[in-house]
Design a protein around this motif. Structure first.
Motif, PDB file in Angstrom:
ATOM      1  N   LEU A 109      -7.971  -6.024   0.293  1.00 51.98           N
ATOM      2  CA  LEU A 109      -8.815  -5.553   1.380  1.00 51.98           C
ATOM      3  C   LEU A 109      -8.081  -4.416   2.082  1.00 51.98           C
ATOM      4  N   ALA A 110      -8.693  -3.240   2.090  1.00 53.68           N
ATOM      5  CA  ALA A 110      -8.122  -2.088   2.796  1.00 53.68           C
ATOM      6  C   ALA A 110      -8.717  -2.067   4.200  1.00 53.68           C
ATOM      7  N   SER A 111      -7.868  -2.187   5.228  1.00 56.04           N
ATOM      8  CA  SER A 111      -8.364  -2.264   6.604  1.00 56.04           C
ATOM      9  C   SER A 111      -7.789  -1.141   7.455  1.00 56.04           C
ATOM     10  N   TYR A 112      -8.656  -0.611   8.311  1.00 62.13           N
ATOM     11  CA  TYR A 112      -8.308   0.479   9.229  1.00 62.13           C
ATOM     12  C   TYR A 112      -8.847   0.110  10.596  1.00 62.13           C
ATOM     13  N   GLU A 113      -8.018   0.219  11.649  1.00 59.59           N
ATOM     14  CA  GLU A 113      -8.435  -0.265  12.963  1.00 59.59           C
ATOM     15  C   GLU A 113      -8.148   0.702  14.096  1.00 59.59           C
ATOM     16  N   GLU A 114      -7.762   1.916  13.811  1.00 63.80           N
ATOM     17  CA  GLU A 114      -7.370   2.820  14.888  1.00 63.80           C
ATOM     18  C   GLU A 114      -8.566   3.285  15.714  1.00 63.80           C
ATOM     19  N   THR A 115      -9.716   3.433  15.097  1.00 66.40           N
ATOM     20  CA  THR A 115     -10.949   3.774  15.826  1.00 66.40           C
ATOM     21  C   THR A 115     -12.020   2.761  15.423  1.00 66.40           C
ATOM     22  N   TYR A 116     -12.801   3.088  14.399  1.00 66.21           N
ATOM     23  CA  TYR A 116     -13.730   2.107  13.862  1.00 66.21           C
ATOM     24  C   TYR A 116     -12.934   1.030  13.117  1.00 66.21           C
ATOM     25  N   LEU A 118     -12.755  -0.628   9.950  1.00 68.22           N
ATOM     26  CA  LEU A 118     -13.243  -0.439   8.590  1.00 68.22           C
ATOM     27  C   LEU A 118     -12.534  -1.415   7.663  1.00 68.22           C
ATOM     28  N   GLU A 119     -13.294  -2.107   6.841  1.00 68.05           N
ATOM     29  CA  GLU A 119     -12.740  -3.020   5.851  1.00 68.05           C
ATOM     30  C   GLU A 119     -13.384  -2.719   4.503  1.00 68.05           C
ATOM     31  N   ILE A 120     -12.573  -2.304   3.543  1.00 67.72           N
ATOM     32  CA  ILE A 120     -13.082  -1.876   2.245  1.00 67.72           C
ATOM     33  C   ILE A 120     -12.424  -2.698   1.144  1.00 67.72           C
TER      34      ILE A 120
END
Length: 476
Positions: A432-439, A441-443
């Motif tokens: 699971l690639a996750s990004y949390e700095e703004t939105y 996002l979980e890909i």
């Protein structure tokens, strides 16, 4: 016109709702006929700052830009330079989509009402290093999820293409055409197309987003590459000029920008958009028109377009039969404040029983937050699945560009554009690639290996729409 005491009470109510939704600052205007009932700023440009929002404060209006692009195309049609139902390739031979049928048959009308079958694919332009022309080149590699003209799918890239049609036909950039043919005649002298110009011109509101029930400051997002779909930045004062035109398009002061017939065509429903929650009995139907949406609210026709961009929300609404209009420009992306203020304003202007939209949408927001906790894909992550060092490297897709896999501080990361995703294990070869700095996002991504166990490609769910295929990035 409302009495002074009533208006003062209304202003207090707007500011109370702003505070309740944790929005640092917003601006709002209401119009009846040729009269601006009010045009005011509320709160501050920045949390805990001194400078207050005024009618001259600049806000990105995001997708409320789209009706300007639609108007520009209608003006070119009025000039006899294009037809809404002629295939775009007649004006722009290089235009290409994924399949030949859509490529050969897509028209301006299809672009303006979101019926090409292509889902959003917003990650391709979010923080993009690509120019507008490069984004358009990459459309041919993005698969649709529905047959051409079979269904509604809101689309920023297709509206960017609509702006490119203006450029092909007029010989001017979309920005210059819109400024010369629309903004100048309407006297909208404080409306801009780039962050750089807006920052130089005047006070620009700061961007905020809700994260874990807190409103936090985030960076400004440069979305100029998709300008025709959402890059305009304006003031509530300038937006009243836009609304006055929408309510009185044939007035002498508007220099007859468009004939009444074509003006009405832009507001004519083309297909059901299915964009309104079914639990609002006052809003039985919502349709996509040409650059606008049309809904019935408590028996009244409402022409509208919302806008959401990293840090900001907006909503422009027109009731043509009642000759009234409302616009709200606000900080905080995906905030329900513009909708709350707009529907309650309509109730006031129509003199009908007030619905407590604030309470309704507060409950809706709370349900949404609970659903996010239940559905979070993080629960799938497992310990023990380890990313092989053979997966480290760069992978490429002809539409999306490159993703890179790297290791640092005992973690693995995926980089896409200038976004950095943390990789967490799900099962063998799946992460699971996750990004949390703004939105947030979980890909989900999957590595595909050859007989030696070396990764040769990865597939990623870059587009969340149901039915959208994973994007395959091949190792380079």
């Amino acid at each position: 016109m409302l009495q002074h005491e009533t208006l003062a009470s209304w202003m207090t109510d707007i500011d109370d709702k702003r505070k309740a939704w944790q929005v640092p600052g917003c601006a709002m205007a209401a119009i009846q006929g040729t009269d601006v009932i009010f045009c005011e700023g509320f709160g501050h440009l920045q949390k805990e700052a001194v400078k207050r929002v005024s009618p001259q404060t600049l806000f990105p209006i995001a997708s409320a830009t789209k009706p300007f692009t639609a108007l520009g195309l209608a003006m070119l049609a009025e000039d006899g330079l294009l037809d809404f139902d002629t295939p775009i390739q007649a004006y722009w031979p290089e235009f290409r989509l994924y399949d030949a049928v859509a490529t050969n048959r897509t028209t301006v009308r299809d672009l303006l009402c979101h019926r090409t079958g292509l889902p959003r694919h917003d990650l391709i332009w979010y923080h993009t290093p690509f120019s507008r022309a490069e984004l358009m080149e990459r459309l041919r590699y993005l698969e649709p999820v529905k047959d051409f003209r079979a269904a509604y799918h809101y689309q920023n890239l297709m509206f960017t293409a609509a702006g490119c049609v203006i450029e092909q036909v007029s010989g001017r950039t979309w920005e210059q055409f819109t400024k010369d043919r629309i903004l100048k005649p309407l006297g909208m002298e404080s409306t801009y197309f780039t962050l750089a110009d807006a920052k130089k011109a005047g006070a620009l509101a700061w961007p905020y987003m809700s994260q874990e029930k807190q409103v936090v400051e985030v960076p400004y997002l440069n979305n100029e590459a998709i300008g025709p779909a959402g890059s305009m930045i304006s003031t509530i004062e300038d937006m009243t000029k836009w609304l006055l035109y929408q309510l009185n398009p044939q007035a002498i002061t508007h220099a007859h920008l468009l004939s009444e017939r074509r003006h009405d065509e832009l507001r004519t429903p083309q297909l059901f958009s299915g964009s309104q929650p079914a639990w609002y009995p006052e809003i039985p139907i919502t349709n996509a028109a040409l650059g606008w949406f049309v809904q019935i609210y408590r028996g009244e026709r409402v022409i509208y377009h919302a806008g959401n961009l990293q840090g900001f929300s907006s909503l422009v609404s027109i009731l043509p039969e009642r000759q009234c209009a409302i616009v709200v420009l606000s900080q905080v992306d995906n905030s329900r404040l513009p909708a709350v203020l707009t529907y309650e304003a309509v109730d006031r202007l129509l003199g009908i029983e007030q619905i407590d939209w604030h309470a309704r949408m507060t409950e809706e927001a709370e349900k949404e937050e609970r659903a996010k906790l239940v559905k979070s894909s993080r629960a799938e992550c497992k310990q023990g699945s380890v990313l092989r060092s053979s997966c480290i490297g760069t992978y490429r897709h002809p539409g999306y560009g490159e993703v890179s896999i790297s290791a640092a501080d005992d973690n693995y990361y995926m980089s896409f554009h200038d976004l950095r995703f943390l990789l967490s294990p799900i099962e063998a070869n799946r992460f699971l690639a996750s990004y949390e700095e703004t939105y947030q996002l979980e890909i989900p991504i999957t590595f595909h290996t050859d007989h030696t166990g070396t990764a040769v490609s990865l597939s990623a769910k870059m587009e969340p729409t149901i039915g959208a295929k994973e994007i395959i990035f091949t190792r380079v």
